[in-house]
Design an enzyme around this catalytic site. Structure first.
Site, PDB file in Angstrom:
ATOM      1  N   ASP A   1     -10.662   4.005   5.489  1.00 13.43           N
ATOM      2  CA  ASP A   1      -9.315   4.503   5.300  1.00 13.43           C
ATOM      3  C   ASP A   1      -9.444   5.763   4.426  1.00 13.43           C
ATOM      4  O   ASP A   1     -10.442   5.945   3.745  1.00 13.43           O
ATOM      5  CB  ASP A   1      -8.494   3.417   4.609  1.00 13.43           C
ATOM      6  CG  ASP A   1      -7.130   3.916   4.190  1.00 13.43           C
ATOM      7  OD1 ASP A   1      -6.511   4.622   4.995  1.00 13.43           O
ATOM      8  OD2 ASP A   1      -6.704   3.590   3.077  1.00 13.43           O
TER       9      ASP A   1
ATOM     10  N   ASP B   1      -7.326  -0.040   1.520  1.00 15.60           N
ATOM     11  CA  ASP B   1      -6.656  -0.564   0.334  1.00 15.60           C
ATOM     12  C   ASP B   1      -5.202  -0.896   0.579  1.00 15.60           C
ATOM     13  O   ASP B   1      -4.580  -1.546  -0.241  1.00 15.60           O
ATOM     14  CB  ASP B   1      -6.762   0.434  -0.820  1.00 15.60           C
ATOM     15  CG  ASP B   1      -5.933   1.677  -0.559  1.00 15.60           C
ATOM     16  OD1 ASP B   1      -5.773   2.038   0.630  1.00 15.60           O
ATOM     17  OD2 ASP B   1      -5.455   2.286  -1.515  1.00 15.60           O
TER      18      ASP B   1
ATOM     19  N   THR C   1      -6.642   7.555   2.233  1.00 16.31           N
ATOM     20  CA  THR C   1      -5.971   7.542   0.932  1.00 16.31           C
ATOM     21  C   THR C   1      -6.364   6.300   0.149  1.00 16.31           C
ATOM     22  O   THR C   1      -6.182   5.188   0.614  1.00 16.31           O
ATOM     23  CB  THR C   1      -4.448   7.565   1.132  1.00 16.31           C
ATOM     24  OG1 THR C   1      -4.148   8.507   2.147  1.00 16.31           O
ATOM     25  CG2 THR C   1      -3.734   7.912  -0.136  1.00 16.31           C
TER      26      THR C   1
END
Lengths: 807, 51
Positions: A501, A697, A503
């Site tokens: 991922d 996250d 960000t």
């Protein structure tokens, strides 16, 4: 100078001259004053002896009114038989003997509290109190002022269920152990009888008793292996329980036949020891995994579970469970949104990164929607609740997570793969043995082939994986890597594809200063001006430039919404803003500054220009910087055999820019991916073969984490991602990911070595059995020897030790 | 040697008692938390026992 409370160094600015007590922060001061006021100085004696790292005390000063709400009571508070209320709370900051002591002093500190019992492993306290005499909020405020902010623990039913499971495992081990020990003692007598014959009646006594105990052990604690073997047969899959069950059943049946006939060998002591040792191995794995799960769960218990509801114009803190559609809630700056809804009053910026992966905050005003789990980065707003709990966007994503977690085919464990071949080999060998002995001595053919089945019952082989996994998970936990199961470690050891991922995983996940070029004398003005503005860009500039700014002048600031700031200081005027706006004001931006702006934009950051007196005097870039260790970590992952790809919910251009910065080509980048799209990509990658690791996250990653072979959640992640992931990395950055993969490979290496050792034992035993030379004495010497060597090899190996090469 | 017929049930009986005691201890939750009791001990001081 060290802090009187936590013994950490006191920052120079916080040192008070002439004072005996010094504090590193307000939290420590509050707690210290409280402890002194209540005569609890003994805390410091206990703390001085406690090992482990220290941390400053943390108090929130919150009111905790929500814990008195009926909805909270309904979900978290139970009643004891004598009419007291009891609740289990998760405490932050609970770490040593001193903490246990001071928290368990609650009954003495607060009238009405009857008992407080700490569970240090789970970081919880169980409080029994008289709710007619004292409100729970008062107890929670007291805990807070002691430096332990509290959160409701998970529902007590699940805790009770876990305790029951734990007790069941222990009792099973106790029964198996007692039987194994007694049968062993009796077998000593029988072994003695091999050399100096004993009376027939005693021989029979020992055998019959051993038989009885072995049957109890097999049908009691050993039932688990029989059940596992039957399940494996029914589903036509291989499982380690199958060879174990074959050996156990063959052994007990043969022993029973020999006992009844009164001649021939029995192997009861080895068989009961196998049951005992394998159960102990399983118990150790269970405990380690539960410790890792508890640690991860603790992280998301700390997430706020309250909302500020507006009732008749007044704001009341209520538990999330009490929210209903149509309520109006207040969301302050820095809060998470408690439910999906529409903004009815106020304007703000919302950080959607955990929900959608977007790194840039979104401006939100009246009439616009906001979602649960997003973060208010601007000012206060009022929200009309439209969906709560599982009906929210985040809640629906959680349902996706559960679905994918269910649908995911389990990792085929190495032990089970081996078990398959092992069973075939042993059965084949047994047939060959029977056939060979048939031509030599038909009477002994059955005996020798059954002896083979018994002595190859794979005890050490069954322990090989659990012990290596237990040791590795323990070492990993000490290094901030929480692994929820051994299957994840095994899957990680094979090369495959890593989907990252953007960000929060590749990048830090917050807006920071990434570039500054300009004249040093404007710095104080810029910082002084930005200090007066509540905007993520302003905060980033202040954080990034403050240290170099020196003394700050007093300035007057006029904000031009959406464009920038006009700053007036004595003797000087500057403007700070977007390049377009500055260009409008000063005519044109000169070429050198333009180049800086272009460089900043190319990195995916937002340029900010400072102009004074008609010329550009400074240029800053503000964005979400990549972790410093990202580039070397990605190179290391490639060397380890992984294809590294980026799968981001953010704008494709931003995703590509960040990927380029860390050395990932744009063809391996996919931006603008919805949660469903992420799952789709993961599934297609799995179909291509190889192990697929998803690292993320956010809530938007959670379903993909659950769908991947191994889901890895990184520091600061959302609750959904923590729940869905197999591994949680406590430290930010990608370095821990490399360490995880390396550790997993070393663990796999240990498992393979264990298996080779135990297979060598099985080969020796099989050779002896085939040639008709094995007897129970030899078997019961070889078996513990092989298990002991596996235990030693597992615990002496360093799987998650710091690597010599670094990242 | 026929004393074995007495000692044998006795030994097994003792083992059964031990297992039963363990079962009772586990059922009553004495092994639920293995971390706190050793550190709780450190906090106990004579004053508390009186109070």
């Amino acid at each position: 100078m060290n802090c009187t409370h936590c013994a950490l160094p006191v920052p120079r600015a916080a040192i008070e001259p002439g004072s005996v007590a010094q504090f590193c922060c307000q939290g420590c001061r509050t707690v210290h004053d409280f402890l002194r006021a209540h005569g609890l100085e003994r805390f410091y004696e206990l703390q001085a002896d406690a090992p482990g790292p220290r941390a400053p005390a943390h108090t929130t000063g919150g009111g905790y009114e929500h814990v008195d709400h009926p909805a909270f009571r309904e979900h978290h508070v139970s009643r004891t038989l004598d009419g007291l209320a009891w609740v289990e709370l998760c405490l932050e900051g609970l770490r040593c003997a001193a903490c246990v002591w001071v928290v368990e002093r609650l009954p003495a500190l607060q009238a009405g509290v009857v008992e407080a019992r700490v569970d240090l492993g789970r970081r919880t306290v169980r409080i029994a109190w008289d709710d007619r005499r004292v409100a729970l909020s008062r107890i929670a405020r007291l805990l807070d002022s002691l430096g332990y902010p509290s959160h409701p623990a998970r529902d007590s039913d699940r805790v009770e269920q876990q305790h029951r499971e734990h007790r069941r495992l222990l009792v099973r081990i106790a029964v198996a152990g007692a039987i194994a020990g007694n049968v062993m003692v009796m077998s000593f007598a029988l072994f003695g009888g091999m050399f100096t014959p004993m009376a027939r009646e005693f021989d029979a006594l020992f055998r019959w008793t051993s038989l009885g105990l072995a049957i109890v052990s097999l049908l009691g604690p050993g039932r688990e292996f029989l059940r596992g073997a039957l399940a494996a047969l029914r589903t036509r899959t291989a499982h380690m329980d199958l060879p174990v069950a074959i050996g156990l059943v063959a052994g007990v049946a043969w022993g029973a036949a020999n006992t009844i006939r009164g001649v021939g060998h029995t192997y009861f002591e080895s068989l009961t020891a196998v049951i005992f040792l394998l159960l102990v191995g399983r118990y150790l794995v269970y405990r380690r995994q539960r410790a890792a799960e508890d640690a991860v769960e603790l992280l998301f218990r700390v997430a706020p579970a309250t909302a500020r509801r507006i009732e008749d114009g007044a704001v009341r803190e209520v538990p999330l469970e009490a929210l209903a559609c149509g309520d109006r809630v207040e969301v302050r700056a820095g809060d998470s949104v408690p439910a999906d809804g529409t903004v009815v009053d106020g304007c703000s910026r919302f950080d959607l990164s955990l929900l959608t992966g977007e790194s840039a905050p979104r401006e939100v005003g009246p009439g616009q929607r906001v979602w649960a789990g997003t973060h208010n980065a601007g000012g206060r707003v009022e929200v009309l609740v439209e969906a709560t709990g599982t009906a929210t966007r985040a809640g629906r994503l959680m349902e996706l997570v559960e679905r994918f977690a269910r649908e995911r085919p389990p990792v085929v464990r190495i032990a089970d793969r081996i078990a398959h071949r092992f069973v075939l080999a042993v059965l084949g060998l047994a047939v060959v043995t029977a056939a060979a002995w048939w031509s030599i001595d038909p009477e002994r053919a059955l005996e020798h082939s059954i002896a083979l089945l018994i002595v190859t019952c794979p005890c050490a082989l069954g322990l090989a994986t659990p012990l290596a996994v237990v040791a590795a998970i323990g070492q990993a936990a000490r290094r901030g890597i929480l692994v929820k199961g051994g299957a994840a470690l095994e899957a990680l050891a094979a090369p495959g594809c890593i989907l990252l991922d953007k960000t929060g995983t590749l990048t830090c996940g917050s807006t920071r200063l990434v570039a500054w070029e300009g004249e040093p004398d404007v710095l104080p003005l810029v910082v002084a001006a930005e200090l007066q503005v509540a905007h993520p860009i302003a905060r980033a500039l202040v954080l990034g430039l403050r240290a170099d700014a020196g003394e700050l002048p007093s300035v007057q600031v006029a904000a031009v919404p959406g464009r920038g700031l006009e700053v007036r200081a004595p003797g000087r005027e500057i403007t700070i803003g977007s390049p377009a706006w500055i260009a409008e004001r000063i005519g044109a931006i000169p070429a050198p500054a333009l180049r800086t702006i272009e460089a900043v934009t190319a990195r995916g950051a937002t340029p900010v220009v400072v102009a004074s007196g008609g010329r550009v005097v400074g240029c800053a870039g503000v964005g979400d910087p990549v972790h410093a260790d990202a580039t070397p970590a990605i190179a290391a992952l490639r060397r380890l055999g992984f294809a590294v790809r980026v799968l981001s919910g953010d704008d494709p251009r931003a995703a590509t820019a960040v990927a380029r910065e860390v050395g990932i080509p744009s063809r391996s980048v996919e931006g603008g991916a919805s949660p469903e799209r992420k799952v789709d990509v993961v599934r297609r990658a799995r179909a291509d073969g190889g192990c697929v690791i998803m690292v993320g996250d956010g809530v938007n990653d959670a379903a993909a984490l659950a769908a991947a072979d191994v889901g890895v959640a990184v520091g600061g992640g959302a609750e959904a991602s923590l729940a869905a992931a197999d591994v949680y990395l406590r430290e930010p950055g990608l370095g821990p990911l490399v360490e995880l993969v390396r550790g997993a490979r070393r663990t796999m290496h240990v498992i393979r070595r264990n298996m080779r050792v135990s297979l060598v034992y099985n080969l020796i035993a099989a050779g002896l059995a085939v040639s008709g030379r094995i007897d129970p004495l030899l078997a019961s010497i070889l078996m513990p020897l092989s298990s002991l060597s596996v235990v030693t090899l597992s615990y002496r190996s360093r799987t998650f030790a710091p690597s010599e090469t670094g990242v | 040697m026929s004393v074995l017929y007495v000692l044998f049930p006795l030994a097994l009986g003792l083992a059964a008692v031990a297992v039963a005691a363990f079962y009772w201890a586990a059922r009553s939750g004495q092994f639920d938390d293995l971390e706190t009791p050793p550190v709780r001990l450190l906090g106990d001081d004579p004053d508390d026992e009186r109070g």
